[in-house]
Design a protein around this motif. Structure first.
Motif, PDB file in Angstrom:
ATOM      1  N   GLU A  28       0.835  -1.196   0.000  1.00 28.90           N
ATOM      2  CA  GLU A  28       0.000   0.000   0.000  1.00 28.90           C
ATOM      3  C   GLU A  28       0.873   1.251   0.000  1.00 28.90           C
ATOM      4  N   GLY A  29       0.607   2.158  -0.937  1.00 32.36           N
ATOM      5  CA  GLY A  29       1.337   3.411  -1.015  1.00 32.36           C
ATOM      6  C   GLY A  29       2.588   3.366  -1.869  1.00 32.36           C
ATOM      7  N   GLN A  30       3.005   2.166  -2.304  1.00 32.86           N
ATOM      8  CA  GLN A  30       4.179   2.084  -3.181  1.00 32.86           C
ATOM      9  C   GLN A  30       3.831   2.563  -4.585  1.00 32.86           C
ATOM     10  N   HIS A  31       4.772   3.263  -5.216  1.00 32.04           N
ATOM     11  CA  HIS A  31       4.617   3.715  -6.597  1.00 32.04           C
ATOM     12  C   HIS A  31       5.675   3.012  -7.430  1.00 32.04           C
ATOM     13  N   VAL A  32       5.233   2.126  -8.310  1.00 33.38           N
ATOM     14  CA  VAL A  32       6.138   1.237  -9.038  1.00 33.38           C
ATOM     15  C   VAL A  32       6.148   1.593 -10.520  1.00 33.38           C
ATOM     16  N   GLY A  33       7.336   1.707 -11.088  1.00 39.81           N
ATOM     17  CA  GLY A  33       7.486   1.861 -12.530  1.00 39.81           C
ATOM     18  C   GLY A  33       7.823   0.517 -13.152  1.00 39.81           C
ATOM     19  N   LEU A  34       7.110   0.142 -14.210  1.00 46.32           N
ATOM     20  CA  LEU A  34       7.340  -1.133 -14.903  1.00 46.32           C
ATOM     21  C   LEU A  34       8.068  -0.836 -16.213  1.00 46.32           C
ATOM     22  N   VAL A  35       9.293  -1.346 -16.346  1.00 46.03           N
ATOM     23  CA  VAL A  35      10.092  -1.094 -17.544  1.00 46.03           C
ATOM     24  C   VAL A  35      10.423  -2.415 -18.222  1.00 46.03           C
ATOM     25  N   GLY A  36      10.699  -2.333 -19.512  1.00 43.84           N
ATOM     26  CA  GLY A  36      11.033  -3.512 -20.302  1.00 43.84           C
ATOM     27  C   GLY A  36      10.913  -3.210 -21.772  1.00 43.84           C
ATOM     28  N   ALA A  37      11.487  -4.066 -22.596  1.00 46.78           N
ATOM     29  CA  ALA A  37      11.467  -3.859 -24.042  1.00 46.78           C
ATOM     30  C   ALA A  37      10.048  -3.965 -24.589  1.00 46.78           C
ATOM     31  N   ASN A  38       9.807  -3.335 -25.750  1.00 51.44           N
ATOM     32  CA  ASN A  38       8.527  -3.503 -26.435  1.00 51.44           C
ATOM     33  C   ASN A  38       8.279  -4.983 -26.682  1.00 51.44           C
ATOM     34  N   GLY A  39       7.060  -5.427 -26.400  1.00 52.67           N
ATOM     35  CA  GLY A  39       6.717  -6.826 -26.623  1.00 52.67           C
ATOM     36  C   GLY A  39       7.103  -7.740 -25.481  1.00 52.67           C
ATOM     37  N   SER A  40       7.661  -7.169 -24.396  1.00 54.60           N
ATOM     38  CA  SER A  40       8.069  -8.013 -23.270  1.00 54.60           C
ATOM     39  C   SER A  40       6.902  -8.418 -22.389  1.00 54.60           C
TER      40      SER A  40
END
Length: 649
Positions: A28-40
């Motif tokens: 709760e309260g965490q702000h997560v960025g999701l990164v990865g190559a296109n199509g991953s």
């Protein structure tokens, strides 16, 4: 605690393993960025969490009362609804209540004498008090205003794609879900909207998971980063900048480990070539170790990074010249009287409000749209390639390899080296098994990457880029930015990506949608924002100073009037008889009008200089300070003139 837990997730799409035994926890309260190559599989992961896509295997844990909201790139709104209906159609009882309040308020404004409406309004107003819904009502109005949503009576079907995206974003933000999922939320937002959203999400008290190419946005809002790569998910604590530092450290460790493995492999290979015989358990174990080491070295040396090293044709000094150019549509000119000369190796960004005509300007340069008036002169050696925001020549029913081979079956570099279309695709991270796939089966980012490859294979020397960062993953953007730095030609780009503009451009064409004009600014985006901020602060300081001076003059006038009245009442005749100028005052009176005229001329000259230096914000600031000083001198002279003119004879 309202946490979200994923346990042992697996998901395949066709032949691709998107998730393989993936587990993660979003507290709760965490702000997560999701990164990865296109199509991953980033968008697929968001859809699974939102319940719009299923898992092949795995379990989900979260509290029973747990709301999830998803901001998608295509919000899928009901075309027959109005914006008001779309925004306030909600499963949340309190959002529905605010919607009823706004609706009855509007009805009552139209029919203020209707007793039934008055009674209904009183009832809903009481409910708003009971539910403490006034804060949410204010929040909703702020969200709609900041995202440029004003006319709530418009039908969804008449909105552009960008406007629909903003309505979809507003709708989800209004819901205030326990877990807010966002897929490229900054697409179709102008700079002020992005900066507002950045601040809003940074202060959002609940959990967030966001996929975005906007690196400034990602850095400002995140507390954690999830990196998705070939089915595995690696978790990092900290924002995007911290993640980059940790990844750099990991790469250095990997390189050191790889160097040791290669050295060991070389030694083992020599041993194997001597004809090692598997006659003993010890030798058999060593052979197995060699095979494992060989597999590991081969995996590590696979080329899994995008490379862009395509050549361009020679370009002369004169590239493009716009003479009295007006672009737009009949009865709707968007930008008028453009007079600019663009030369070789320039890096130019075009910025302005949504709908100001930036894409129309690019379309006109590319020859896809006729100018309303004026002329676009193109240099003799110019070869333009146009990377459109929505590609017009990217057919879903064509196979990947055929699409590239339409440009060339092989690419020949300036040094004579030749590379096949298949090899070019592999350089752009399209594995051989994907070459026969239909373009329609690719992800949005993969489609854009394929489109970029085809454009660059045509060897252009002038690149027109319309929102090139939309849908491209961060790694691809980084490589593209590096390529543009060394590109032997001219780059003209429309972009809302602040990081991209800062890294790529050296000049800005700023489109003013109020005046339908453009001005040229020398510098990147942050140089421009700093200049605007300085100009705004200088203007506010000047206004505050003028207000203070006006207040002082008013107070002085009031004191003089009071003193004059008192003196007049005491002995007006004596006053008249004794009111005479001193010797110095007589000297001042003789020249003061000439001094006032000289100051007025100097102020006019400064005004002209400010007009002539309209694009040089540093010079403007200097001239403004000089003007403020002269105006202050003029005010003092005028006050003194009034005093001297009160004497008789």
């Amino acid at each position: 605690m309202k946490d979200y837990k994923a346990l042992n997730w697996s998901k395949t799409y066709g032949m691709k393993q998107l998730l393989e035994d993936v587990s993660f926890l979003i507290r709760e309260g965490q702000h997560v960025g999701l990164v990865g190559a296109n199509g991953s599989g980033k968008t697929t992961l968001l859809n699974i969490i939102a319940g719009k896509s299923s898992l092949d295997k795995g379990t989900i844990e979260h509290p029973k009362e747990f709301n999830i909201g998803l901001v998608t790139q295509d919000p899928g709104l009901d075309e027959e609804q109005t914006i008001f209906e779309a925004v306030y159609t909600s499963e949340s009882a309190i959002v529905q209540l605010v919607g009823r309040y706004e609706e009855i308020t509007l009805d009552l404004q139209l029919n203020p004498e209707n007793v039934q409406l008055q009674n209904r309004f009183s009832q809903i107003e009481q409910e708003m008090n009971t539910q403490n819904a006034w804060t949410l009502d204010t929040t909703i109005q702020t969200i709609l205003s900041k995202l440029g949503i004003h006319d709530l009576t418009q039908k969804i079907k008449v909105l552009s794609g960008g406007q629909r995206k903003r309505v979809g974003l507003a709708k989800v933000l209004i819901e205030e879900p326990d877990l807010l999922l966002m897929d490229e939320p900054t697409n179709h937002l102008d700079f002020e909207m992005v900066e507002w959203l950045e601040n809003y999400i940074a202060n959002y008290k609940k959990s967030v998971l966001v996929v975005t190419h906007d690196r400034y946005f990602l850095d400002q809002i995140t507390t954690h980063i999830f990196a998705l790569d070939r089915g595995t998910l690696t978790q990092y604590e900290g924002n995007y900048q911290t993640y980059l530092a940790k990844r750099q450290s990991e790469h250095e460790i990997e390189e050191a480990t790889m160097a040791k493995q290669k050295k060991l492999f070389k030694s083992e290979l020599a041993w194997m070539r001597k004809g090692a015989k598997a006659r003993s358990t010890k030798q058999q174990a060593r052979i197995h170790r060699f095979e494992n080491l060989k597999e590991k070295v081969n995996q590590t040396t696979d080329d899994s990074e995008l490379t862009v090293d395509l050549d361009s044709q020679r370009l002369g000094n004169k590239v493009l010249e716009f003479t009295d150019l007006t672009v737009g549509y009949p009865n709707n000119p968007l930008i008028t009287d453009i007079n600019l000369l663009l030369q070789n190796n320039e890096r130019i960004g075009i910025i302005g409000d949504n709908g100001a005509g930036k894409t129309t300007f690019l379309n006109t340069i590319a020859g896809l749209q006729e100018p309303l008036s004026g002329e676009v002169k193109t240099g003799e050696t110019v070869k333009i390639a146009y990377f459109q925001q929505i590609p017009s020549d990217l057919p879903d029913d064509k196979r990947v390899i055929n699409y590239v081979q339409e440009i060339a079956s092989e690419y020949t570099y300036d040094d004579g080296n030749k590379v096949s279309a298949t090899q070019m695709l592999e350089q752009f991270l399209f594995p051989r098994e994907s070459h026969g796939m239909l373009i329609g089966t690719l992800s949005g980012g993969e489609r854009k990457r394929l489109y970029l490859l085809r454009i660059l294979m045509a060897r252009p020397n002038v690149l027109l880029l319309d929102e090139p960062t939309n849908d491209l993953d961060i790694d691809t953007l980084t490589v593209l930015e590096d390529y543009l730095e060394t590109f032997q030609g001219t780059v003209i780009t429309v972009s809302h990506d602040r990081y991209f503009l800062d890294k790529v451009v050296e000049k800005l064409i700023i489109v003013d949608s109020d005046l339908n004009t453009v001005q040229l600014f020398y510098g990147n985006y942050h140089d421009y924002r700093d200049a605007v901020k300085e100009a705004k602060e200088a203007k506010e300081a000047k206004e505050a100073k003028e207000a203070k001076e006006a207040e002082n003059v008013q107070k002085a006038t009031q004191r003089n009037q009071a003193a004059t009245t008192t003196s007049s009442n005491d002995n007006q005749a004596t006053k008249k008889a004794t009111k005479r100028m001193s010797y110095q005052e007589k000297k001042d009176w003789a020249v003061i009008e000439d001094e006032i005229a000289a100051l007025e001329e100097e102020i006019e000259a400064l005004d002209q200089a400010m007009y002539d230096n309209g694009n040089d914000y540093g010079k403007l600031n200097e001239l403004q300070e000089q003007k403020d000083s002269k105006e202050n001198d003029l005010l003092e002279k005028m006050t003194y003139w009034e005093y001297l003119s009160s004497f008789e004879g």
